[in-house]
Scaffold this motif. Structure first.
Motif, PDB file in Angstrom:
ATOM      1  N   LEU A 112      32.021  73.294  49.070  1.00 18.34           N
ATOM      2  CA  LEU A 112      31.989  73.532  50.000  1.00 18.34           C
ATOM      3  C   LEU A 112      30.189  74.039  50.349  1.00 18.34           C
ATOM      4  N   GLY A 113      29.737  73.883  48.724  1.00 22.24           N
ATOM      5  CA  GLY A 113      27.919  74.478  49.279  1.00 22.24           C
ATOM      6  C   GLY A 113      27.235  73.349  50.296  1.00 22.24           C
ATOM      7  N   ALA A 114      27.675  72.029  50.851  1.00 25.06           N
ATOM      8  CA  ALA A 114      27.144  72.137  51.982  1.00 25.06           C
ATOM      9  C   ALA A 114      27.695  72.374  53.203  1.00 25.06           C
ATOM     10  N   CYS A 115      29.196  72.783  53.227  1.00 24.34           N
ATOM     11  CA  CYS A 115      29.735  73.602  54.597  1.00 24.34           C
ATOM     12  C   CYS A 115      28.848  75.166  54.705  1.00 24.34           C
ATOM     13  N   GLY A 116      28.334  75.621  53.056  1.00 28.68           N
ATOM     14  CA  GLY A 116      27.554  76.250  53.395  1.00 28.68           C
ATOM     15  C   GLY A 116      26.527  76.347  54.318  1.00 28.68           C
ATOM     16  N   HIS A 117      25.594  75.468  54.157  1.00 31.84           N
ATOM     17  CA  HIS A 117      24.359  75.117  54.247  1.00 31.84           C
ATOM     18  C   HIS A 117      24.320  75.032  55.650  1.00 31.84           C
ATOM     19  N   ALA A 118      25.151  74.160  56.604  1.00 32.36           N
ATOM     20  CA  ALA A 118      25.494  74.096  57.322  1.00 32.36           C
ATOM     21  C   ALA A 118      26.345  74.818  58.533  1.00 32.36           C
ATOM     22  N   GLY A 119      27.667  75.755  57.719  1.00 28.95           N
ATOM     23  CA  GLY A 119      27.705  76.851  58.950  1.00 28.95           C
ATOM     24  C   GLY A 119      29.052  76.327  58.851  1.00 28.95           C
ATOM     25  N   LEU A 120      29.446  75.454  58.286  1.00 31.89           N
ATOM     26  CA  LEU A 120      30.671  75.014  58.819  1.00 31.89           C
ATOM     27  C   LEU A 120      32.098  75.122  58.599  1.00 31.89           C
ATOM     28  N   VAL A 121      32.554  76.559  58.681  1.00 30.69           N
ATOM     29  CA  VAL A 121      32.925  77.239  58.221  1.00 30.69           C
ATOM     30  C   VAL A 121      34.834  76.885  58.283  1.00 30.69           C
ATOM     31  N   SER A 122      34.911  76.286  59.432  1.00 27.58           N
ATOM     32  CA  SER A 122      36.265  76.006  59.696  1.00 27.58           C
ATOM     33  C   SER A 122      36.680  74.462  58.527  1.00 27.58           C
ATOM     34  N   GLU A 123      35.982  73.626  58.151  1.00 34.97           N
ATOM     35  CA  GLU A 123      35.882  72.988  57.145  1.00 34.97           C
ATOM     36  C   GLU A 123      35.935  73.110  55.791  1.00 34.97           C
ATOM     37  N   GLY A 124      35.066  74.118  55.568  1.00 38.26           N
ATOM     38  CA  GLY A 124      34.904  75.041  54.565  1.00 38.26           C
ATOM     39  C   GLY A 124      36.220  75.733  53.751  1.00 38.26           C
ATOM     40  N   ARG A 125      36.721  76.528  54.770  1.00 38.53           N
ATOM     41  CA  ARG A 125      37.747  77.227  54.901  1.00 38.53           C
ATOM     42  C   ARG A 125      39.091  75.387  53.559  1.00 38.53           C
ATOM     43  N   SER A 126      39.308  74.622  54.644  1.00 39.94           N
ATOM     44  CA  SER A 126      40.146  73.341  55.180  1.00 39.94           C
ATOM     45  C   SER A 126      39.878  73.037  53.356  1.00 39.94           C
ATOM     46  N   LEU A 127      38.521  72.939  52.751  1.00 42.59           N
ATOM     47  CA  LEU A 127      38.324  72.359  51.649  1.00 42.59           C
ATOM     48  C   LEU A 127      39.186  72.949  50.196  1.00 42.59           C
ATOM     49  N   PRO A 177      40.754  77.325  41.761  1.00 45.82           N
ATOM     50  CA  PRO A 177      39.871  77.429  41.971  1.00 45.82           C
ATOM     51  C   PRO A 177      38.820  78.765  41.126  1.00 45.82           C
ATOM     52  N   LYS A 178      37.085  78.565  41.310  1.00 47.00           N
ATOM     53  CA  LYS A 178      36.723  79.369  40.026  1.00 47.00           C
ATOM     54  C   LYS A 178      35.764  80.160  40.638  1.00 47.00           C
ATOM     55  N   VAL A 179      35.096  80.912  40.050  1.00 50.02           N
ATOM     56  CA  VAL A 179      33.915  81.877  40.009  1.00 50.02           C
ATOM     57  C   VAL A 179      33.264  81.056  40.509  1.00 50.02           C
ATOM     58  N   GLU A 180      33.113  79.767  40.832  1.00 48.91           N
ATOM     59  CA  GLU A 180      31.415  80.007  41.378  1.00 48.91           C
ATOM     60  C   GLU A 180      31.985  79.230  42.494  1.00 48.91           C
ATOM     61  N   HIS A 181      34.095  78.419  43.421  1.00 47.14           N
ATOM     62  CA  HIS A 181      34.316  78.144  44.073  1.00 47.14           C
ATOM     63  C   HIS A 181      34.098  79.441  45.753  1.00 47.14           C
ATOM     64  N   TYR A 182      35.183  80.440  44.536  1.00 51.48           N
ATOM     65  CA  TYR A 182      34.781  81.808  45.801  1.00 51.48           C
ATOM     66  C   TYR A 182      32.889  82.190  45.512  1.00 51.48           C
ATOM     67  N   GLY A 183      32.304  82.121  45.150  1.00 54.93           N
ATOM     68  CA  GLY A 183      30.880  82.629  45.216  1.00 54.93           C
ATOM     69  C   GLY A 183      30.551  81.450  46.483  1.00 54.93           C
ATOM     70  N   THR A 187      36.740  66.605  40.937  1.00 57.38           N
ATOM     71  CA  THR A 187      36.595  67.233  40.133  1.00 57.38           C
ATOM     72  C   THR A 187      36.378  68.725  40.571  1.00 57.38           C
ATOM     73  N   ASP A 188      36.034  69.989  39.809  1.00 56.63           N
ATOM     74  CA  ASP A 188      36.153  70.946  40.245  1.00 56.63           C
ATOM     75  C   ASP A 188      34.459  71.569  40.659  1.00 56.63           C
ATOM     76  N   ILE A 189      34.017  70.494  40.146  1.00 58.37           N
ATOM     77  CA  ILE A 189      32.246  69.872  40.768  1.00 58.37           C
ATOM     78  C   ILE A 189      32.081  69.469  41.878  1.00 58.37           C
ATOM     79  N   THR A 190      32.526  68.250  42.195  1.00 63.27           N
ATOM     80  CA  THR A 190      33.336  68.097  43.405  1.00 63.27           C
ATOM     81  C   THR A 190      33.676  69.410  44.730  1.00 63.27           C
ATOM     82  N   PHE A 191      34.164  70.097  44.482  1.00 68.85           N
ATOM     83  CA  PHE A 191      34.014  70.698  45.360  1.00 68.85           C
ATOM     84  C   PHE A 191      33.824  71.983  45.372  1.00 68.85           C
ATOM     85  N   ILE A 192      32.685  71.932  44.670  1.00 69.05           N
ATOM     86  CA  ILE A 192      31.016  73.255  44.527  1.00 69.05           C
ATOM     87  C   ILE A 192      30.301  72.217  45.110  1.00 69.05           C
ATOM     88  N   GLY A 193      30.387  70.964  45.230  1.00 73.87           N
ATOM     89  CA  GLY A 193      28.938  69.943  45.788  1.00 73.87           C
ATOM     90  C   GLY A 193      29.961  70.120  47.658  1.00 73.87           C
TER      91      GLY A 193
END
Length: 632
Positions: free
Chosen positions: A368-383, A395-401, A360-366
């Motif tokens: 994408l946040g995980a990628c942000g904490h670890a600096g996984l830029v390419s994986e984050g873009r892919s997701l 994508p909602k505002v939270e995902h863009y955030g 769900t959209d909540i899953t992707f917040i989780g």
């Protein structure tokens, strides 16, 4: 509504004897009296039984019997077949007020307020006068605009003193956010039932009027579990979790039995406070009292344990759930993300997808946040791209955030800036704030000024905007600009949120502000602070005075750093707990770099594990290292 025929083939011939369980199969050929049919219609066992009784009524010419027809219509509604009920209603000759009220009530209970209104208007056109039950039925789901119109009719027809009608009006105004009108109707009630009191209590609690709610709550002679839930949940939902826990203990002292709603609210309060021992006690209470742990309760426990710093407990609860829904998976994924265990979060995401559950959209917040904490830029873009392309989730505002945070922290400021500028939906001040934070992190004053000017010019700047820009100027030594920003803040009525840290010791939560002198053990705390200072300096620590964003002497900056709220909480933890035991601290803001460095050293010097939850994530300090890898 459905036009499907109600019946197909007649029921089978009846057996020799007739009783309540077999009557519906027998009445086709040997109909009992209307009184016996009425008893069956009051509590039908199933829709099939009801269809058989209906067939009997048609076969024996009883389909227009006023009482039986009314009960049949009501029974269809109660079994979820509103279409059958409406079909019956439409075939009823000259329906009376009871028939009209029943069908209006059925639509209101389903949230079909417009349909209920149309039937109400039809009733008026037919010359059928509404009664108090009609009004209390239609008020259950109507909007505040419709409620106001009905209120005038209530007064005109003389039902404004009826307890149920007035309770319905209070509920309408409460749901519409008109607290003043709800209070006015409530205060004019000559008689108040538990339902009306609970309705007004809910109104206050839902809209954050917690002191008013508590005054009403304390004055209630009789309280059921719903009243307790409203008050406890009100505290939990509006940032007063300590009071929620105190009230829960008081509830238990009255021997009131908590239900699922209570447990969800108390779990939330424990999570907000990071009160692990209180959370573990709640979990034990559930087990010891044989309370069923539904998926919903289990998910709340996962969330609570994650926020209290115990991923081990969270995972044990997660693994104990037999039929996990996507919400449970989301909760565990976000738990890993909060603690900075990004790879575990992503692995769990892929495992969930393999089970066939769609994210769900909540899953992707989780994730994408995980990628942000670890600096996984390419994986984050892919997701981020997969959301819409593979799963059809816009994508909602939270995902863009999350993406702005990921790119910004990785130093990709221009890409983050372009993402915010070119997003499909209107950009949010929070996104610009995240980008401004990245500018502060990477010392990009030029872009930071551009973003701040944009926010201020559109009157959407918040305290974070001013503070980040002020900090950027201070870091460059531009004290005149710092003074100008602070003047702007004052003129705009913007205030800075004070830093606050809390620690739970022996099931009691202790809170500290920077430089706090209010704690009963202040003397011992400051003695421990001095001792801590000696320890860390002996291990090569140098105070990071450059992060003190005030134009003061260096010695004053050092003193300012020494009394940060997280250090006070840590000092209290060291003097109040046994050597070697873990210490858990919760801070409402992001932990500062100086405190982060000090806590790393203290974990090494004392041999203690120190867990800190700040506004963004968890930090696990063990033997001089942090789980964030100094990337936060």
């Amino acid at each position: 509504m459905s036009s499907t025929p109600l019946f197909t083939t007649p029921p089978p011939p009846p057996p020799p004897s007739i009783n309540r369980n077999t009557l519906s199969a027998n009445v086709a050929n040997f109909p009992p009296s209307p009184d016996k049919l009425a008893i069956l219609l009051d509590k039908p066992n199933s829709i099939n039984q009801l269809l058989q009784i209906h067939a009997t009524l048609l076969r024996h010419g009883l389909d227009q019997h006023p009482i039986l027809n009314f009960k049949l219509q009501r029974s269809y509604s109660s079994l979820g077949r509103l279409d059958y009920s409406l079909a019956l209603f439409n075939r009823t000759r000259n329906p009376n007020i009871f028939v009209y009220t029943s069908i209006i009530n059925a639509h209101s209970l389903q949230g079909l307020s417009e349909e209920a209104l149309l039937i109400y208007i039809r009733m008026l056109f037919e010359g059928v006068q509404p009664n108090e039950f009609t009004f209390s039925s239609i008020l259950k789901s109507c909007s505040i605009q419709l409620g106001k119109m009905l209120h005038s009719q209530v007064i005109k027809l003389g039902f404004d003193s009826d307890l149920y009608v007035k309770t319905g009006l209070v509920d309408v105004y409460a749901r519409g956010g008109d607290i003043g009108s709800a209070r006015l109707v409530f205060e004019r009630m000559l008689e108040r039932s538990l339902v009306s009191l609970t309705t007004m209590l809910t109104c206050y609690a839902k809209h954050g009027e917690l002191d008013e709610a508590r005054l009403l709550f304390d004055g209630m002679v009789k309280k059921d579990v719903v009243c307790w839930n409203v008050m406890i949940d009100g505290y939990a939902q509006h940032g007063r979790p300590n009071e929620a826990l105190v009230l829960f203990r008081r509830m238990l002292a009255t021997k009131a039995r908590p239900d699922e709603i209570t447990l969800l609210a108390v779990s939330s309060a424990c999570g907000q406070l990071g009160a692990l021992e209180s959370g573990r006690w709640l979990h034990s209470f559930i087990k010891n009292n044989n309370i069923q742990v539904t998926v919903r309760v289990a998910t709340a426990l996962i969330d609570m344990y994650s926020k209290c710093g115990s991923l081990e407990d969270a995972r044990l609860v997660f693994d104990s759930i037999h039929d996990k829904d996507v919400v449970a998976w989301n909760s565990m994924i976000i738990g890993y993300t909060l603690h900075g265990f990004s790879r575990d979060a992503l692995d769990l995401f892929h495992e969930m997808c393999r089970t066939g559950l769609r994210p769900t959209d909540i899953t992707f917040i989780g994730v994408l946040g995980a990628c942000g904490h670890a600096g996984l830029v390419s994986e984050g873009r892919s997701l981020f791209n997969a959301m819409e392309n593979e799963y059809g989730i816009e994508p909602k505002v939270e995902h863009y955030g999350c993406m702005v945070n990921l790119l910004g922290r990785a130093g990709q400021l221009e890409e983050a800036y372009d993402l915010v500028k070119n997003m499909k939906r209107e950009s949010d001040p929070i996104l610009w704030g995240a980008l401004l934070g990245a500018c502060r992190l990477h010392d990009n004053l030029e872009l930071g000024e551009k973003i701040a000017e944009f926010l201020v010019s559109r009157n959407i700047a918040n305290s974070g905007t001013y503070i980040l820009l002020s900090n950027m100027y201070a870091a460059k030594g531009k004290w005149e600009e710092v003074a100008r920003i602070r003047t702007l803040m004052k003129e705009s009525g913007v205030t800075k949120e004070p830093g606050c840290s809390s620690i739970e010791v022996q099931n009691k939560v202790h809170e500290f502000l920077a430089g706090d002198l209010k704690h009963p053990k202040t003397k011992e705390i400051y003695m421990m602070l001095e001792e801590m200072n000696g320890w860390v300096k002996a291990h090569g620590y140098t105070p990071q005075t450059e992060i003190v964003l005030h134009d003061i002497e260096d010695w004053q900056k050092e003193q300012s750093l020494e009394v940060h709220s997280e250090k006070l909480a840590l000092a209290y933890g060291l003097i109040s707990t046994k050597p070697g035991t873990p210490i858990k601290i919760v801070k409402n803001l992001r932990v500062c770099p100086d405190c982060h460095a000090v806590i790393k050293l203290i974990s090494k010097i004392t041999g203690r594990k120190i867990v800190m939850r700040d506004r963004n994530r968890f930090h696990h300090f063990v033997n001089g290292s942090c789980s964030c890898g100094d990337y936060w």
